[in-house]
Design a protein around this motif. Structure first.
Motif, PDB file in Angstrom:
ATOM      1  N   ILE A 203       0.822  -1.203   0.155  1.00  0.00           N
ATOM      2  CA  ILE A 203      -0.055   0.237  -0.073  1.00  0.00           C
ATOM      3  C   ILE A 203       0.871   1.349   0.206  1.00  0.00           C
ATOM      4  N   GLY A 204       0.727   1.965  -1.004  1.00  0.00           N
ATOM      5  CA  GLY A 204       1.750   3.399  -1.104  1.00  0.00           C
ATOM      6  C   GLY A 204       2.800   3.127  -1.865  1.00  0.00           C
ATOM      7  N   THR A 205       3.872   4.083  -1.940  1.00  0.00           N
ATOM      8  CA  THR A 205       4.979   3.917  -2.701  1.00  0.00           C
ATOM      9  C   THR A 205       6.261   3.739  -1.695  1.00  0.00           C
ATOM     10  N   SER A 206       6.902   2.660  -2.423  1.00  0.00           N
ATOM     11  CA  SER A 206       8.358   2.188  -1.643  1.00  0.00           C
ATOM     12  C   SER A 206       9.083   3.394  -1.505  1.00  0.00           C
ATOM     13  N   LYS A 207       9.678   3.610  -0.364  1.00  0.00           N
ATOM     14  CA  LYS A 207      10.682   4.565   0.098  1.00  0.00           C
ATOM     15  C   LYS A 207      11.929   4.376  -0.471  1.00  0.00           C
ATOM     16  N   VAL A 208      12.119   2.884  -0.842  1.00  0.00           N
ATOM     17  CA  VAL A 208      13.697   2.442  -1.319  1.00  0.00           C
ATOM     18  C   VAL A 208      13.267   2.109  -2.746  1.00  0.00           C
ATOM     19  N   SER A 209      12.777   1.086  -3.199  1.00  0.00           N
ATOM     20  CA  SER A 209      12.689   0.506  -4.371  1.00  0.00           C
ATOM     21  C   SER A 209      11.865   1.351  -5.330  1.00  0.00           C
ATOM     22  N   GLY A 210      11.005   2.462  -4.863  1.00  0.00           N
ATOM     23  CA  GLY A 210      10.189   3.296  -5.648  1.00  0.00           C
ATOM     24  C   GLY A 210      11.112   4.325  -6.222  1.00  0.00           C
ATOM     25  N   THR A 211      12.259   4.783  -5.755  1.00  0.00           N
ATOM     26  CA  THR A 211      12.817   5.957  -6.185  1.00  0.00           C
ATOM     27  C   THR A 211      14.472   5.291  -6.701  1.00  0.00           C
ATOM     28  N   VAL A 212      15.072   6.082  -7.631  1.00  0.00           N
ATOM     29  CA  VAL A 212      16.208   5.543  -8.346  1.00  0.00           C
ATOM     30  C   VAL A 212      17.399   5.898  -6.958  1.00  0.00           C
ATOM     31  N   LYS A 213      17.354   6.934  -6.292  1.00  0.00           N
ATOM     32  CA  LYS A 213      18.171   7.255  -5.323  1.00  0.00           C
ATOM     33  C   LYS A 213      18.287   6.184  -4.132  1.00  0.00           C
ATOM     34  N   GLY A 214      17.015   5.688  -3.599  1.00  0.00           N
ATOM     35  CA  GLY A 214      16.752   4.672  -2.662  1.00  0.00           C
ATOM     36  C   GLY A 214      17.350   3.215  -3.218  1.00  0.00           C
ATOM     37  N   THR A 215      16.860   2.885  -4.523  1.00  0.00           N
ATOM     38  CA  THR A 215      17.523   1.866  -4.902  1.00  0.00           C
ATOM     39  C   THR A 215      18.899   1.855  -4.942  1.00  0.00           C
ATOM     40  N   LEU A 216      19.615   2.713  -5.265  1.00  0.00           N
ATOM     41  CA  LEU A 216      21.213   2.719  -5.780  1.00  0.00           C
ATOM     42  C   LEU A 216      21.799   2.918  -4.156  1.00  0.00           C
ATOM     43  N   MET A 217      21.342   3.687  -3.208  1.00  0.00           N
ATOM     44  CA  MET A 217      21.749   3.613  -1.853  1.00  0.00           C
ATOM     45  C   MET A 217      21.696   2.369  -1.054  1.00  0.00           C
ATOM     46  N   ALA A 218      20.264   1.759  -1.355  1.00  0.00           N
ATOM     47  CA  ALA A 218      20.198   0.168  -0.827  1.00  0.00           C
ATOM     48  C   ALA A 218      21.150  -0.738  -1.312  1.00  0.00           C
ATOM     49  N   GLY A 219      21.395  -0.656  -2.951  1.00  0.00           N
ATOM     50  CA  GLY A 219      21.989  -1.834  -3.261  1.00  0.00           C
ATOM     51  C   GLY A 219      23.374  -1.410  -2.938  1.00  0.00           C
ATOM     52  N   TYR A 220      24.073  -0.485  -2.884  1.00  0.00           N
ATOM     53  CA  TYR A 220      25.294  -0.132  -2.159  1.00  0.00           C
ATOM     54  C   TYR A 220      25.706  -0.401  -0.802  1.00  0.00           C
ATOM     55  N   LYS A 221      24.543  -0.285  -0.080  1.00  0.00           N
ATOM     56  CA  LYS A 221      25.030  -0.417   1.448  1.00  0.00           C
ATOM     57  C   LYS A 221      24.808  -2.118   1.535  1.00  0.00           C
ATOM     58  N   ILE A 222      23.896  -2.756   0.751  1.00  0.00           N
ATOM     59  CA  ILE A 222      23.698  -4.334   1.036  1.00  0.00           C
ATOM     60  C   ILE A 222      24.913  -4.941   0.500  1.00  0.00           C
ATOM     61  N   ILE A 223      25.599  -4.500  -0.609  1.00  0.00           N
ATOM     62  CA  ILE A 223      26.807  -5.111  -0.979  1.00  0.00           C
ATOM     63  C   ILE A 223      28.047  -4.848  -0.176  1.00  0.00           C
ATOM     64  N   PHE A 224      27.974  -3.482   0.379  1.00  0.00           N
ATOM     65  CA  PHE A 224      29.236  -3.256   1.298  1.00  0.00           C
ATOM     66  C   PHE A 224      28.914  -4.028   2.554  1.00  0.00           C
ATOM     67  N   THR A 225      27.584  -4.184   3.064  1.00  0.00           N
ATOM     68  CA  THR A 225      27.536  -4.808   4.387  1.00  0.00           C
ATOM     69  C   THR A 225      27.921  -6.402   4.002  1.00  0.00           C
ATOM     70  N   ILE A 226      27.808  -7.062   3.025  1.00  0.00           N
ATOM     71  CA  ILE A 226      28.057  -8.443   2.849  1.00  0.00           C
ATOM     72  C   ILE A 226      29.753  -8.446   2.737  1.00  0.00           C
ATOM     73  N   PHE A 227      30.381  -7.623   2.138  1.00  0.00           N
ATOM     74  CA  PHE A 227      32.066  -7.713   2.264  1.00  0.00           C
ATOM     75  C   PHE A 227      32.507  -7.347   3.668  1.00  0.00           C
ATOM     76  N   LYS A 228      31.677  -6.421   4.229  1.00  0.00           N
ATOM     77  CA  LYS A 228      32.257  -6.012   5.629  1.00  0.00           C
ATOM     78  C   LYS A 228      32.357  -7.174   6.777  1.00  0.00           C
ATOM     79  N   TYR A 229      31.448  -7.980   6.675  1.00  0.00           N
ATOM     80  CA  TYR A 229      31.347  -9.175   7.618  1.00  0.00           C
ATOM     81  C   TYR A 229      31.957 -10.377   7.223  1.00  0.00           C
ATOM     82  N   VAL A 230      32.438 -10.428   6.071  1.00  0.00           N
ATOM     83  CA  VAL A 230      32.992 -11.868   5.583  1.00  0.00           C
ATOM     84  C   VAL A 230      34.214 -12.313   6.395  1.00  0.00           C
TER      85      VAL A 230
END
Length: 230
Positions: A203-230
């Motif tokens: 219901i409503g618009t996603s604050k993450v996947s609904g915007t280009v900025k949110g998508t890019l920031m989320a993608g970067y943070k997810i990949i960064f986190t995976i490498f951070k804790y390896v």
């Protein structure tokens, strides 16, 4: 029966939050905790009216909201402290009525962490954007390569033992929260499982996947986190 608390981070979800709370199976959950994450609408009052405990976290970020709720739960007395925490989104994209099957592996002592997998379950057409589907595939592939973890999703609908959650020492304050939990669980060899869950258009618009900025920031943070804790 183990005590279960539900944590729902919520940012401007006044149109959906009551539906989420009311769809939680009656009698299963001791307390529903909604964290009002700096909303500018009536999310807090609607959640309180629907019967939830409402906490306020003025600092934006999914992780910030989750950490606020964890501090609240950890401070409870031994008699009221839950055994299991269920995380759930406030946009009504998850199906709260599927909670019994989500917690079942923990109740059966087969797992300490259970991920509700949208990849394994039934997903309404358009419920996940193409960038979300690709991002989930990339993240879970990296988790497999780097942690030997066989996850199919980073789904927000998940259950975990409270003590396990505290032992993970969660730190991320924004988009990396879910993948941090899974990466640390794999690194610490915590027993985990996945169960298929249903997923519908939010219901409503996603604050993450609904915007280009949110998508890019989320993608970067997810990949960064995976490498951070390896």
């Amino acid at each position: 029966m183990p005590l279960i608390n539900v944590i729902i981070p919520a940012y401007n979800e006044e149109k959906s939050i009551a539906k989420v709370i009311k769809a939680i199976p009656p009698g299963l959950v001791a307390e529903v905790i909604v964290v009002n994450n700096n909303s500018t609408d009536a999310t807090a009052s609607v959640a309180a009216e629907a019967g939830a405990t409402v906490l306020h976290e003025p600092n934006a970020g999914y992780g910030n909201a989750c950490l606020k709720a964890i501090d609240y739960v950890a401070a409870k007395s031994a008699a009221t402290q839950p055994d299991i925490i269920v995380f759930l989104d406030g946009d009504f994209s998850d199906f709260p009525e599927e909670m019994p099957k989500l917690v079942q592996p923990i109740l059966q002592k087969d797992a300490d962490l259970v991920i509700g997998s949208r990849a394994l379950g039934q997903r309404e057409y358009g419920a996940m954007m193409p960038q979300q589907i690709f991002g989930n595939w990339l993240a879970t592939t990296l988790l497999k390569w780097m942690y030997k973890a066989r996850f199919t999703d980073l789904g927000p609908f998940r259950a975990i033992k409270l003590q396990t959650l505290l032992d993970l020492d969660m730190r991320d304050r924004t988009y990396g929260w879910t993948v941090e939990m899974q990466a640390k669980a794999a690194r610490k060899r915590i027993k985990y499982a996945e169960v298929p869950v249903s997923y519908r258009r939010r219901i409503g618009t996603s604050k993450v996947s609904g915007t280009v900025k949110g998508t890019l920031m989320a993608g970067y943070k997810i990949i960064f986190t995976i490498f951070k804790y390896v």
